[in-house]
Design a protein around this motif. Structure first.
Motif, short mmCIF file in Angstrom:
data_model
loop_
_atom_site.label_atom_id
_atom_site.label_comp_id
_atom_site.label_asym_id
_atom_site.label_seq_id
_atom_site.Cartn_x
_atom_site.Cartn_y
_atom_site.Cartn_z
N ASP A 279 -49.22 73.44 -81.70
CA ASP A 279 -50.07 73.84 -80.57
C ASP A 279 -50.78 72.62 -80.00
O ASP A 279 -50.63 71.49 -80.48
N SER A 280 -51.57 72.82 -78.99
CA SER A 280 -52.21 71.71 -78.27
C SER A 280 -53.25 70.96 -79.09
O SER A 280 -53.64 69.86 -78.74
N LEU A 281 -53.69 71.57 -80.20
CA LEU A 281 -54.66 70.91 -81.07
C LEU A 281 -53.99 70.17 -82.23
O LEU A 281 -54.67 69.56 -83.06
N GLY A 282 -52.68 70.26 -82.31
CA GLY A 282 -51.96 69.60 -83.39
C GLY A 282 -51.71 70.47 -84.60
O GLY A 282 -51.13 70.01 -85.60
N ASN A 283 -52.16 71.73 -84.54
CA ASN A 283 -51.88 72.64 -85.65
C ASN A 283 -50.41 73.05 -85.61
O ASN A 283 -49.78 73.11 -84.54
N ALA A 284 -49.85 73.38 -86.78
CA ALA A 284 -48.43 73.73 -86.85
C ALA A 284 -48.26 75.04 -87.60
O ALA A 284 -48.77 75.21 -88.71
N ASP A 285 -47.55 75.97 -86.97
CA ASP A 285 -47.06 77.16 -87.67
C ASP A 285 -45.65 76.84 -88.15
O ASP A 285 -44.78 76.49 -87.34
#
Length: 635
Positions: free
Chosen positions: A441-447
């Motif tokens: 996502d745009s914050l660098g989090n990854a699913d």
């Protein structure tokens, strides 16, 4: 005045040993023996005197100078004994300071007497007498001598003047004295000298010596020390061991002796167990399917625990007892499985193997009871020889792990001992294959969704996940991977227990801050699931490069990009090819995603010492590629 006092102290403390000693001043040690050494063996004299088949006397006199705390372990005295090795030690010794002056003495009364039961053992009759000098300053020298009496002649002490890294030898001597008519065989390895023999009407003597041998250092990817260290092994043609007499001159005769003296009459089972096994396999179509069913029955019913008592160190417990108690050591469980297979008329071989991750073969030309530390079972089906590991409740039928793969063993067949070879698993069979999707996502989090399959000798890589609760499984999963901030995880682990088994790990989780935002850019690590290590450079390497076992790793990682970012830069594709391995990275992209595919193949084998620097460079290049990042910028 001080010098006179020290001289008097020396005379009082050292007694008879000091009168006979050579000069143990550390300054007298040749300089070449001190290079890379934590300790130097000043003198080590061993005598094995075979007085009869039931009386062997082992005499040791040793002095060793220790330079630092890494050498303390070599000054410790451990004397193991059982009822076949009498406890009368008759130890005496002196400790000297760096100037060669005695500072204390010790004897039998300073030894501790402890059980030597190993982990996982229900009972052993092994004990050890120990002495560890308490010295505050270095260097120091410990000199001691002791004598043991054995009431058996099957297992004779062998000579190994240098046993480990960081220890050099100034002088070592090994003498074998035997009574007239005692015949034996020798196995000399890496001995540059020539043994000296002498005979009288009372005994025959053979002496081996070593002088001024420098220490060797530990070098990664080296062959087994047995291939380059000096040793002399002795095995008798005739012997007695705990009331059991025997003889063998080769592996064929050895197997016959094992069958007749150790295995015969030990496969009897209770009638109800025989009936149960017959019913269990009555509807199965062939021997292999019956054997599989019986093996799984054994796994469910029994568990491994070591029992080492007297000749029981070599002889399995009776199948009747294992059936009743539902436990046994490797010998007992193999013998029990044999007994169960006998009920179904299925032939099998009791096999002696040197187990361990490091592959070691049975010496083809030297039959000895001192080979082997484990027992496995061989089923010689006509077109499909099958091997069984009987101590594991989880390992699949017909599969051997890296504990016993690809090595020669001694099979005790109906016609005697026979050298056989366990299955070889090639680098292309020893696979770890991973596919993963990272939705960033745009914050660098990854699913993340990820599936990894393990096969060949990598089958057990993550079997620590077996039988864990979900909470325990998540904790263990975090230990396996370098990914930080794993949350909301769901992990599963399944096994396909075929003869070529696979294990599959599946995972869903969120990795917060997987990517890092800095200066308006989003940096995405491309490989945090299987990052390689580097190895240290080494000048003037001595030994060849030996890769014990090969494997293949393939990771295909797809990154779904956030819609408000676009790709600024990507690493380049990479291919490295060396005789010992191949590595490649391929990166494919489109507007919405990047797919990173990494492949590493390591090939087992022997390579020249000069190849070590190539191996260092190989791993360094892989590490650099593993650290590469995908860089995104705002649209």
């Amino acid at each position: 005045m001080i010098r006179k006092f020290l001289l008097l102290l020396s005379m009082i403390v050292s007694g008879e040993i000091a009168n006979a000693q050579t000069n143990y001043a550390a300054s007298d040690i040749p300089k070449n023996l001190m290079i890379r050494s934590n300790a130097v063996i000043r003198t080590h004299n061993e005598t094995v005197e075979v007085k009869s088949y039931t009386q062997v006397i082992y005499h040791v006199k040793k002095a060793i100078t220790v330079f630092n705390n890494n050498g303390d372990v070599h000054a410790a005295i451990d004397i193991y004994y059982t009822r076949n090795r009498e406890a009368r030690i008759n130890l005496k010794g002196v400790i000297y300071n760096e100037f060669g002056m005695p500072v204390s003495k010790f004897s039998d009364k300073n030894l501790t007497d402890e059980s030597a039961i190993s982990d996982g053992s229900l009972y052993e009759d092994s004990r050890v007498k120990r002495f560890k000098p308490a010295i505050a300053s270095y260097p120091y020298t410990i000199e001691y001598e002791y004598e043991q009496t054995f009431n058996q002649s099957l297992l004779l002490p062998y000579w190994k003047p240098i046993e480990t890294t960081g220890v050099s030898v100034q002088s070592a001597r090994f003498e074998l004295k035997t009574f007239p008519g005692f015949s034996y065989r020798l196995k000399e390895l890496n001995y540059a000298g020539k043994a000296i023999s002498d005979s009288t009407k009372d005994f025959k003597s053979t002496v081996w010596t070593m002088h001024d041998a420098p220490s060797y250092r530990s070098e990664l990817y080296s062959p087994h020390p047995e291939t380059f260290l000096t040793s002399v092994r002795i095995t008798p043609d005739k012997f007695s061991y705990q009331g059991v007499d025997g003889s063998f001159a080769n592996w064929k005769e050895f197997g016959t002796w094992v069958n007749e003296k150790l295995l015969k009459g030990r496969t009897e089972l209770p009638p109800e167990t025989i009936a149960s096994i017959k019913e269990l396999v009555s509807q199965l179509p062939d021997e292999k399917s019956k054997a599989k069913k019986i093996y799984e029955y054994m796994q469910q019913k029994s568990r491994y625990i070591s029992v080492q008592i007297g000749i029981g160190g070599f002889q399995p417990a009776k199948a009747f007892e294992v059936d009743k108690l539902s436990y046994g050591d490797c010998k007992a469980l193999v013998n029990y499985t044999q007994a169960l297979l006998n009920v179904a008329g299925i032939k099998s071989y009791y096999c002696i193997v040197q187990a361990g991750s490091f592959k070691r073969n049975a010496p083809a030309d030297f039959a000895t009871m001192q080979f082997g530390n484990h027992i496995i079972l061989c089923l010689p089906f006509e077109r499909d020889t099958t091997w069984l590991e009987c101590t594991s409740k989880d390992i699949p039928f017909g599969f051997l792990s890296d504990f016993t793969d690809d090595r020669t063993v001694i099979a005790c067949t109906e016609s005697g001992g026979k050298i056989m070879h366990t299955p070889y698993y090639s680098p292309l069979k020893n696979k770890q294959i991973r596919k993963a999707n990272f939705r960033i996502d745009s914050l660098g989090n990854a699913d993340v969704t990820m599936e990894t399959s393990f096969s060949g000798t990598q089958y057990e890589n993550h079997d620590a996940l077996l039988r864990l609760t979900q909470t325990e499984m998540i904790k263990k999963f975090r230990e396996f991977y370098e990914i930080n901030n794993i949350e909301s995880a769901k992990i599963s682990f399944t096994q396909n227990k075929s003869a070529n088994p696979t294990a599959v790990e599946t995972a869903e989780f969120t990795a917060y801050n997987y990517g890092v935002i800095n200066g308006g850019r989003l940096y995405i690590p491309l490989n945090e699931v299987n990052s390689s290590r580097t190895i240290n450079e080494l000048r003037n390497r001595t030994f060849p490069v030996y890769i014990n076992r090969g494997y293949t790793d393939v990771d295909e990682l797809t990154f779904k990009l956030p819609g408000d970012y676009k790709i600024e830069s990507l690493p380049e594709n990479k291919v490295i090819k060396q005789p010992f391995g191949e590595f490649s990275v391929t990166i494919k992209k489109d507007e919405k995603s990047v797919t990173y595919t990494r492949s590493l193949i390591l090939k087992e084998g022997n390579y020249p010492a000069e190849a070590y620097q190539q191996l260092v460079d190989f791993y360094q290049e892989i590490k650099e590629a593993d650290n590469s990042k995908l860089v995104l910028i705002k649209r």
